[in-house]
Write an enzyme that holds these catalytic residues in place. Structure first.
Site: not given
Ligand SMILES: [Zn+2]
Length: 332
Positions: A180-181, A184, A190, A239
């Site tokens: 996930h990071e 980014h 998101h 999320y």
């Molecule tokens: Zn994030």
């Protein structure tokens, strides 16, 4: 109006103007397929937070939410260094040829290093993104660190050294959090903040912890794209359903009640994640060869299978020992 009020108004006017016009500040490398981050405002410049680190330290894997949803940063885990390339506002670029040089600068134990390496291996298997160790010629690179300030990253290539913080063990306990990071860092925002998300989910504003409503702001429709991938509940960039909840009740509710997939999974890429990465980095062939159908972008059982395949841990102690030696070398 008193002078204080005037000054505030003047600042807001200037800030708004900068935020609205900043895409024009890109240099010749400007790539209009990257998202406009101005909707995140000044929140992206929050300093690393020890308070966030304390919350992340007490997180455990039985939690309904992900450790990256505990942060006081923009949308929980997006932060930029105070001064961006031109001293204006957070700006971002794609990585040239999909190559992301990195350096492990934090001290991680073997399990955490394994998790980070596995995350990169999954990128290599399913996308044309290539993580490789930084060399002396690399000006722009990702420095992977492990401070007690939570899980966070900036978005896309911002120029020079940029940090991805993975506070261990929480931020490395599931391979999906490093994924996930790093997604980014590759340039993605998101999933639940997509500009058209209101067609797919309801945000339960009354359940959101006071002061965290801006984490649910929507991205700019004119500069963000889903690359043809429909809203994806199983994205590794989504999320969890109770993110930033004040009372444990859902903050994100699918409009279609038949959507029972878990939001906020961190087991692996969805099929849609793979498609988007390969579209941004212009290698759709890679997607086609994996999925057998580049046009099909639903994230269903196939993504689940990808997750399962990628999460088979070796139980062979000899293999584990060999991996440990490799990881020790990988660290330096
Ligand atoms: Zn994030």
């Amino acid at each position: 109006m008193n002078s204080f009020g005037f000054n505030i108004l003047f600042f807001v006017a200037i800030f708004t103007k900068v935020a609205k016009s900043y895409p024009l500040q890109y240099d010749e490398e400007f790539d209009d397929s990257m998202p406009d981050l101005s909707y995140l405002g000044h929140r992206v410049f929050k300093e690393p937070s020890v308070e966030t680190g304390k919350l992340v330290e007490t997180w455990n894997a039985t939690s309904d939410i992900n450790p990256e949803e505990l942060g006081e940063y923009a949308e929980g885990d997006i932060r930029f260094p105070k001064v961006a390339r031109n001293g204006m506002i957070a700006e971002t670029l794609r990585w040239k040829d999909g190559i992301i040089p990195y350096k492990i600068d934090g001290f991680f134990d073997i399990d955490s290093l394994n998790s980070i390496k596995r995350a990169m291996d999954i990128y290599h298997k399913y996308t044309c993104i290539k993580f490789r160790k930084k060399n002396d010629d690399d000006d722009d690179y990702v420095s992977i660190v492990n401070s007690n300030t939570g899980c966070w990253s900036s978005v896309g290539r911002i120029g020079g050294k940029q940090e991805v913080n993975l506070q261990s063990p929480a931020c490395t306990s599931r391979v999906g959090t490093p994924m996930h990071e790093l997604m980014h860092a590759a340039g993605f925002l998101h999933e639940q903040n997509r500009f058209e998300r209101d067609d797919f989910v309801d945000i339960a504003w009354s359940n959101i912890r006071k002061g965290h409503e801006s984490n649910f702001d929507k991205a700019d429709s004119s500069t963000t794209t889903g690359y043809g991938v429909p809203y994806d509940f199983r994205s590794v960039m989504h999320y969890s359903g109770t993110a930033f909840s004040t009372n444990g009740k859902p903050t994100i509710i699918p409009k279609d009640s038949s959507k029972t997939e878990k939001m906020g999974q961190r087991e692996g890429f969805s099929k849609g994640d793979i498609t988007k990465l390969n579209q941004m980095y212009k290698c759709p062939d890679k997607t086609a060869s994996i999925t057998g159908n580049s046009q099909s972008t639903n994230s269903g059982t196939e993504s689940h299978e990808i997750s399962q395949v990628e999460n088979k841990d070796s139980s062979n102690p000899l293999v584990n020992l060999a991996q440990g030696i490799i990881q020790a070398l990988f660290h330096k």
